[in-house]
Structure formats: structure tokens, C-alpha cells
Design an enzyme around this catalytic site. Structure first.
Site, PDB file in Angstrom:
ATOM      1  N   ARG A  46      -4.128  59.102 -46.039  1.00 14.20           N
ATOM      2  CA  ARG A  46      -3.557  58.193 -46.434  1.00 14.20           C
ATOM      3  C   ARG A  46      -3.103  57.222 -45.128  1.00 14.20           C
ATOM      4  NH1 ARG A  46      -0.685  62.147 -47.854  1.00 14.20           N
ATOM      5  NH2 ARG A  46       1.889  62.402 -47.297  1.00 14.20           N
TER       6      ARG A  46
ATOM      7  N   CYS B 237      16.879  44.483 -39.138  1.00 12.41           N
ATOM      8  CA  CYS B 237      18.180  45.143 -39.082  1.00 12.41           C
ATOM      9  C   CYS B 237      18.865  46.433 -38.156  1.00 12.41           C
ATOM     10  CB  CYS B 237      17.714  46.653 -40.210  1.00 12.41           C
ATOM     11  SG  CYS B 237      17.052  45.540 -41.864  1.00 12.41           S
TER      12      CYS B 237
END
Length: 361
Positions: A103, A116
Site C-alpha cells: 500500500r 488540528c
């Protein structure tokens, strides 16, 4: 009408400047000068959906703690790293991180609807970051096409659901055309912090015969209100499964009751809790990090507090780019006779015999 690559945040625009935070009652006026210094270093953005959740009378409000800047962010510790999980060391071409064999991460954009205060990519995202050009995105997809071992593409950033539906659709179609890519996974805060963006056009842009998953990032149950529930429902009703990602944050969710409420709310919205991340060593985030011992104690307590559906895997992204490792508590030990000792959710130990060929008693 033009079709920008990055759509503006849905509804009212986000708050981006310290003076706007003061005017909105999210920060006191006497902190303005300090917050200006933070803003000169790190991006600020708070969507109306999150600003409306802040209780200005609570100095320890868990929503404000996540999004309202604090001068403590300028306190950089020696152990903190600009690239705490080692993205750069595993980036063969711009926009790709290939850390695991099967991946890759694909980072098409640097923009987020909110910034954030604990973000592990805070040195890379924001107005000063770079989105991939069309040529760079084509090269990134070419890299994926040239590596048949890549089974899953994780689209992150920045927040990929900030892309316009047109650009999202083009990206999904391009990845779907790669025969060996079976799974396309989006990591996003958008369903939580800007739920109105999850409209019919965006959902339609994710449609493909390949498996598309969306990982939804939330850290407190109050983030998952009615509007967020409706946004998640639009995704699940389109056949897109949802998984949940959270960060263990001191002063936000570092107690059993708060974590339990978050995880139950996720499951009730058909979001399967996936990872509970230990805080990364990002610059200026010491005030958010628990100890691993504290995290393990919380995860141990969750085993008896909430359903198995609600259990995330507690993980640490090993600094330097060595990948994630599960760091949850161990419920197994051995006694002196070689028998297993299994700890139940009440903390009591029980003997379990090994196979006869393993029995040393």
C-alpha cells in the site's frame, strides 16, 4: 462557473486569524499577541461546525483544545521532529509515501478544513504547503501503476475531501483504472468538521466498482452530532464503509468515560473504530501527549467498558518512518509451570493450560 480544484469550506467561512477567534469568543483578548505569534508559525482554521461546539465558559473545553491555538505550541522539545513518522524518507516521487509493500499513501493536496493543534503533519500542511500539479499527480499515479504490489491506495494529505467533486471523480477513476489497485481509502476530517460538504455530488464522485473506504477522524463524542450523523449516513447509504481514527489526547479524551462515549457514538453511526493513535512527536505538541503507560491502562479498561465492536487498535507510529506498531496491553503471561495466565476485563488472572506437547508442569 469555474470549478476550482479545492472548494471553499461549505457554509460560512472558517475562522483563520487570532483576532477572529477573539471576536468569536473563542479566545480572550489578552491572549491575542501570543496567538499572533503562534499563527505566524502554524496555520489556523476552525470551521463554524466546530466553533459552534465550543463552550466558552469552560477553560478546558475539549473541542477548543483541539482547534484553538495555544502559545504552548511554540515550546519545541528536543525529541520532537518536523517529520515525526518519516514520510520524506519513504517518498519515491512527490505525493507518494511507500512505507509498506502492498500500500501507498497518496497526498494530492495540502489543504485542510481545520488545522488540528496536534497535527503530525503540521510542518507540511496549510497555506504554505504545496498541492500536486496535474503533472505531479500524473507521475504519482504512474508510480502506482508501475508497482503491481500496490493493492491499496490511502488518500490523505491535507484532507482529500477538500477537493472538488470533479477532481475527486477524476482521481477515483484514475486509480480505478489501475488493475492491481483493489482498495481506495480516504482519510478525512470533513464528515465531522464540515459535514455539509458531504453532499450528493461528492458522494457520487467516490463511486467506482473498486472498494472505496472512508476513515473518519473524530476525537470526542461531541464532534459527532446530528449534522455529522447525516453526513456519515449519506456515505454509508451509498455503500461506502466507514472506519474511525482517533488520537489519544491529554485533556480531550484521556479517560475511560470520554473514550467510551466516543467509540459508542462511532459504532452507532456505523463507523467501525480502527486506530487509536498515540500522540506523535510533532513540534509543539507535548501538551497533548500521554505516556504509553497511561494509554495502555485506558485501552485495558476499555476491554470491559465497551463492546468488542467499539475496540480500536492502540498504535504508535514509530519515529523515523518504521511504520505503525500495536502497543496495547498484554492480557497473557506465563506462570512458573509454563501455563498461560489470562487476565479478564476485571483484572483477574486465570490459568489456561498449554497443549500437551508444550506442558512443562
Amino acid at each position: 462557473m469555474s470549478d476550482p480544484a479545492i472548494l471553499p469550506t461549505g457554509g460560512n467561512r472558517p475562522l483563520r486569524r487570532p483576532d477572529e477567534l477573539v471576536e468569536a469568543g473563542l479566545a480572550p483578548a489578552d491572549r491575542l499577541a501570543a496567538l499572533e505569534r503562534v499563527a505566524a508559525r502554524y496555520a489556523i482554521a476552525i470551521t463554524p461546525a466546530m466553533a459552534d461546539l465550543v463552550d466558552p465558559t469552560d477553560p478546558d473545553d475539549p473541542i477548543a483544545r483541539q482547534f484553538v491555538p495555544d502559545e504552548a505550541e511554540l515550546d519545541h522539545r528536543p525529541e520532537e521532529l518536523a517529520d515525526p513518522i518519516g514520510d520524506h524518507s519513504h517518498s519515491p516521487v512527490k505525493g507518494i509515501v511507500h512505507r509498506y509493500p502492498d500500500r501507498v499513501l497518496l497526498k494530492p493536496s495540502h489543504a485542510c478544513p481545520v488545522y488540528c493543534r496536534f497535527c503530525f503533519r503540521r510542518e507540511m500542511v496549510g497555506p504554505g504547503g504545496e498541492a500536486l500539479t496535474p503533472a505531479e499527480l500524473a507521475a504519482a499515479i504512474g508510480y502506482i501503476a508501475d508497482h503491481p504490489e500496490v493493492w491499496e491506495v490511502v488518500i490523505t494529505g491535507g484532507d482529500p475531501l477538500m477537493l472538488s467533486p470533479r477532481r475527486l471523480g477524476e482521481l477515483v477513476r484514475a486509480l480505478s483504472a489501475v488493475p492491481h489497485v483493489a482498495v481506495i481509502r480516504f482519510h478525512s476530517r470533513v464528515p465531522v468538521v464540515d459535514p455539509g460538504r458531504i453532499d450528493a455530488a461528492l458522494v457520487a464522485a467516490l463511486a467506482t466498482d473498486k472498494a472505496v473506504w472512508v476513515a473518519v477522524h473524530a476525537n470526542h463524542a461531541r464532534e459527532l452530532g446530528d449534522e455529522q450523523a447525516a453526513a456519515c449516513r449519506r456515505l454509508t447509504q451509498a455503500g461506502i464503509p466507514l472506519i474511525g481514527q482517533s488520537v489519544l489526547l491529554k485533556g480531550v479524551n484521556d479517560d475511560v468515560a470520554t473514550l467510551s462515549a466516543l467509540l459508542r457514538r462511532m459504532v452507532a453511526l456505523r463507523i467501525k473504530p480502527y486506530y487509536l493513535h498515540h500522540g506523535d512527536l510533532a513540534p509543539g505538541t507535548q501538551q497533548f501527549r500521554t505516556s504509553i503507560d497511561e494509554g495502555q491502562a485506558l485501552v485495558r479498561a476499555l476491554r470491559g467498558a465497551v463492546s468488542g465492536l467499539c475496540q480500536p487498535t492502540y498504535v504508535l507510529d514509530i519515529p523515523g518512518g518504521h511504520g505503525k506498531a500495536p502497543i496495547g496491553p498484554d492480557f497473557l503471561a506465563r506462570d512458573t509451570a509454563g501455563h498461560w495466565l489470562v487476565t479478564d476485563f476485571r483484572g483477574q488472572s486465570h490459568r489456561y493450560p498449554p497443549p500437551a506437547t508444550e506442558d512443562k508442569g
